[in-house]
Design an enzyme around this catalytic site. Structure first.
Site: not given
Length: 540
Positions: A229, A305
Site C-alpha cells: 500500500k 520504522e
C-alpha cells in the site's frame, strides 16, 4: 523553470483533457472519473517527454479496477504547482481481500517454498536491471509527484534502490539455518528459516521508490509474497514499479499494489486475518494503530520504522566547516522530510558563537525550488497538509520565544515551499524542540560538558538517529555508546548503507531494515528434532 505538463486520460475509448487545477482533496467519487483504460498520459515539458502511467490496482500482474468502488479515486498532485497530475483507482477493503488472496495463492503455488533461492535472486537482479533502464523516467515521475529534485530522485533514491535490490538478490540463496548437536549417537536438531508468508507493506510519501525497495527486496529474497500500500499522496511510482514486476517475470500474485487511503487499505492490511506480517514506515501515532490492529487480529508479526527527533552534537574539537555541512545535510536533505532529520543541534559553549553564523551561511546556500530546476537542492513539501503543519511549528517557535536566525517568512505564489529555518535561544519545553516537525526547521541549543550534551540528546521519547562531531577518538567512543538511538553517525550524518541495519529505539519503532538483519523480519525459524536412534519404552 517549473515543469509544465498536460494530462490525457482515456475513458471508454474517448480521450478527455483536464487542464491543471488547484486541488486540496485527495479522493473523489465523481462518476465521470472512472478510468476504463487504467492509464494516464503525462507530458513533461521540462524534459520533452510524454509518459504513460498505470492508474489501476495491481493484482495478479494485471492492472484492474476496484471490485466494488469503481468511482473512488485518489488524486496525485504536483506540490511545486498545486496542480493535478492524474488520478488513480482508490482500493477498498474488498480489494485488499482480493489482493491478499492472490498473494496467498502465489505463496502456496509458485513462490514461497516452491521456488529456489537461485530463481528468486535471478528475478530480483532482473528487476534491478529494469529499474536501471527506466531510471530517468521513474525519477521524472517521482519528482513530479513528490516534489524532490529530479537529480536527487535519479542519482540517490533510485540509484540506492537498484543497489538494495541487488544486495538482497545476493542473499536469496544464502538463507540458512543451523545444525545443532543434541546426542551424536541418537539424535540431532536443525533449524529452517522459512518465509513468513503474506506480507502487508505500508510505505510513506517521503521516499516512495526507496521505501518500496527497502520493503520489497528482503521480502522477495526470503520467499514472501506482498500486498503493497503506497501513500495516497505519492502512488504513481509504486504503480510504475509494479509494471516492472510483471516484466521481470515474477509469477502473478507475488507482488500486488493497492493505492488507497491509510484508513482503508492500511487498516485492512493491519487487521487482516490472512496476512502473516505487516511492515510499516510512518508516524508513531499510526504505528500504534498498526500494532494494535495486528494484536487484535491474528497477532501477526510487526515491524515499525517510525518518527524521530534526532539530535546532533558539535564538540569543540570538531572540524567546524565539516560539522556545519553535515548539520545542514541532516536537517535540509529532502527538505527536512526525513525520519532521521537532525532537527535538534547542540553546540558546545566554547565554539557556539563561531559555529552558528557558519551554520546559517551554509544553510543559505541551499536552493529550495522546482524539482526540474538543476540549481535546486531541495523541493517543496509534499502537500498542503504538511505545509500547514510545518508553518504551525514555525509560528509556535516564534510565539514561544525562540529566536529566528534564518527563514521564518512565507514565500508568495504557488507551491508548498518552505525555506530553511533556524531557531536559537531554545528551551526544552518548546514544541519545536519536543515534536517531530518533518520540515526544514532546526532548533539550535548549547551545552557546557559532555555529560550535559548526552543528557540533552537523550531527552526525547524517540530514538531513531543521532550524530556527533568530534576529533577526540575517546570521546567519539564514549558518546556514541551513550546515545540512545538505533543509528549513530560520527563525523557524518544521514548516510545509510544497504548492508548496515537501520531501525529505532524507544518510540521510533520495532525491528530492523537493511543488512542481513532485515531477513529476520521476513522469516520464521522452525526447529526440527530428529530421532534416529532412541527407542521409547512404554508405558512410562
Amino acid at each position: 523553470m517549473a515543469a509544465k505538463y498536460s494530462i490525457h486520460t482515456k475513458l471508454f475509448g474517448r480521450v478527455l483533457s483536464f487542464p491543471p487545477r488547484n486541488l486540496k482533496l485527495y479522493r473523489s467519487s465523481h462518476p465521470l472519473s472512472t478510468m476504463a483504460s487504467l492509464s494516464a498520459r503525462i507530458g513533461i515539458r521540462a524534459t520533452n517527454r510524454e509518459l504513460e502511467v498505470p492508474t489501476g490496482l495491481f493484482i495478479n500482474n494485471e492492472f484492474v479496477p476496484s471490485a466494488d468502488s469503481p468511482n473512488e479515486l485518489i488524486h496525485a498532485v504536483n506540490p511545486a504547482t498545486e496542480e493535478l497530475i492524474c488520478s488513480v483507482v482508490a482500493g477498498s477493503v474488498k480489494d485488499i481481500d482480493i489482493a491478499v488472496a492472490a498473494a496467498r495463492n502465489a505463496f502456496n503455488t509458485t513462490w514461497g517454498k516452491n521456488v529456489t533461492g537461485f530463481e528468486r535472486s535471478k528475478l530480483l537482479n532482473k528487476l534491478a536491471d529494469l529499474i536501471e533502464r527506466d531510471q530517468d523516467v521513474l525519477a521524472e515521475v517521482e519528482s513530479l509527484n513528490n516534489g524532490k529534485p529530479f537529480k536527487i530522485a535519479r542519482d540517490f533514491d533510485i540509484g540506492d534502490s537498484i543497489q538494495c535490490l541487488r544486495y538482497y538478490a545476493g542473499w536469496a540463496d544464502k538463507i540458512t539455518g543451523q545444525t545443532i548437536e543434541v546426542d551424536n549417537k541418537t539424535k540431532l536438531a536443525f533449524t529452517r528459516h522459512d518465509p513468513i508468508g503474506v506480507c502487508g507493506q505500508i510505505i510513506p510519501w517521503n521516499y516512495p521508490i526507496n521505501m518500496w525497495a527497502w520493503k520489497v527486496a528482503p521480502a522477495l529474497a526470503c520467499g514472501c509474497t506482498i500486498v503493497m500500500k503506497p501513500s495516497e499522496l505519492t502512488p504513481l511510482t509504486a504503480l510504475m514499479l509494479s509494471k516492472l514486476i510483471a516484466e521481470a517475470g515474477f509469477p502473478p500474485g507475488v507482488v500486488n499494489t493497492i493505492p488507497s487511503l491509510g484508513s482503508v487499505g492500511g487498516a485492512a492490511l493491519s487487521a487482516h486475518m490472512d496476512v502473516d506480517k505487516v511492515a510499516f514506515t510512518g508516524s508513531t501515532v499510526t504505528g500504534r494503530k498498526v500494532m494494535e490492529a495486528a494484536a487484535k487480529s491474528n497477532l501477526k508479526k510487526v515491524s515499525l520504522e517510525l518518527g524521530g527527533k534526532s539530535p546532533q552534537l558539535v564538540f569543540e574539537s570538531a572540524d567546524l566547516e565539516q560539522a556545519a555541512n553535515w548539520a545542514c545535510l541532516g536537517i535540509l536533505y529532502n527538505t527536512g522530510q526525513d525520519c532521521t532529520a537532525g532537527s535538534r543541534l547542540y553546540v558546545q559553549d566554547s565554539i557556539y558563537d563561531k559555529f552558528v553564523p557558519l551554520l546559517v551561511s551554509k544553510a543559505k546556500e541551499l536552493v529550495i525550488g522546482d524539482g526540474f530546476d538543476e540549481k535546486s537542492g531541495g523541493g517543496p513539501l509534499v502537500s498542503k497538509t504538511q505545509f500547514d503543519k510545518v508553518w504551525g511549528y514555525i509560528e509556535s517557535g516564534q510565539a514561544q520565544g525562540a529566536k529566528v536566525v534564518l527563514g521564518g517568512q512565507k514565500r508568495p505564489g504557488k507551491g508548498f515551499f518552505v525555506d530553511p529555518t533556524i531557531f536559537t535561544d531554545i528551551s526544552a519545553d518548546m514544541a519545536i524542540v519536543r515534536d517531530e516537525i518533518f520540515g526544514p526547521v532546526l532548533a539550535v541549543g548549547r551545552f557546557k560538558t559532555e555529560e550535559e550534551a548526552v543528557s540533552l540528546a537523550n531527552a526525547t521519547s524517540y530514538g531513531l538517529g543521532a550524530g556527533l562531531h568530534s576529533n577526540d577518538a575517546n570521546q567519539c567512543m564514549r558518546v556514541s555508546s551513550a546515545l540512545e538511538a538505533g543509528t549513530v553517525w560520527v563525523n557524518q550524518y544521514n548516510l545509510l548503507n544497504n548492508n548496515v541495519p537501520f531501525g529505532g529505539k524507544k518510540q521510533s519503532g520495532i525491528g530492523r531494515e537493511l543488512g542481513s538483519y532485515a531477513l529476520d523480519e521476513y522469516t520464521s525459524v522452525k526447529a526440527v528434532h530428529w530421532n534416529f536412534g532412541e527407542k521409547l519404552d512404554w508405558p512410562l
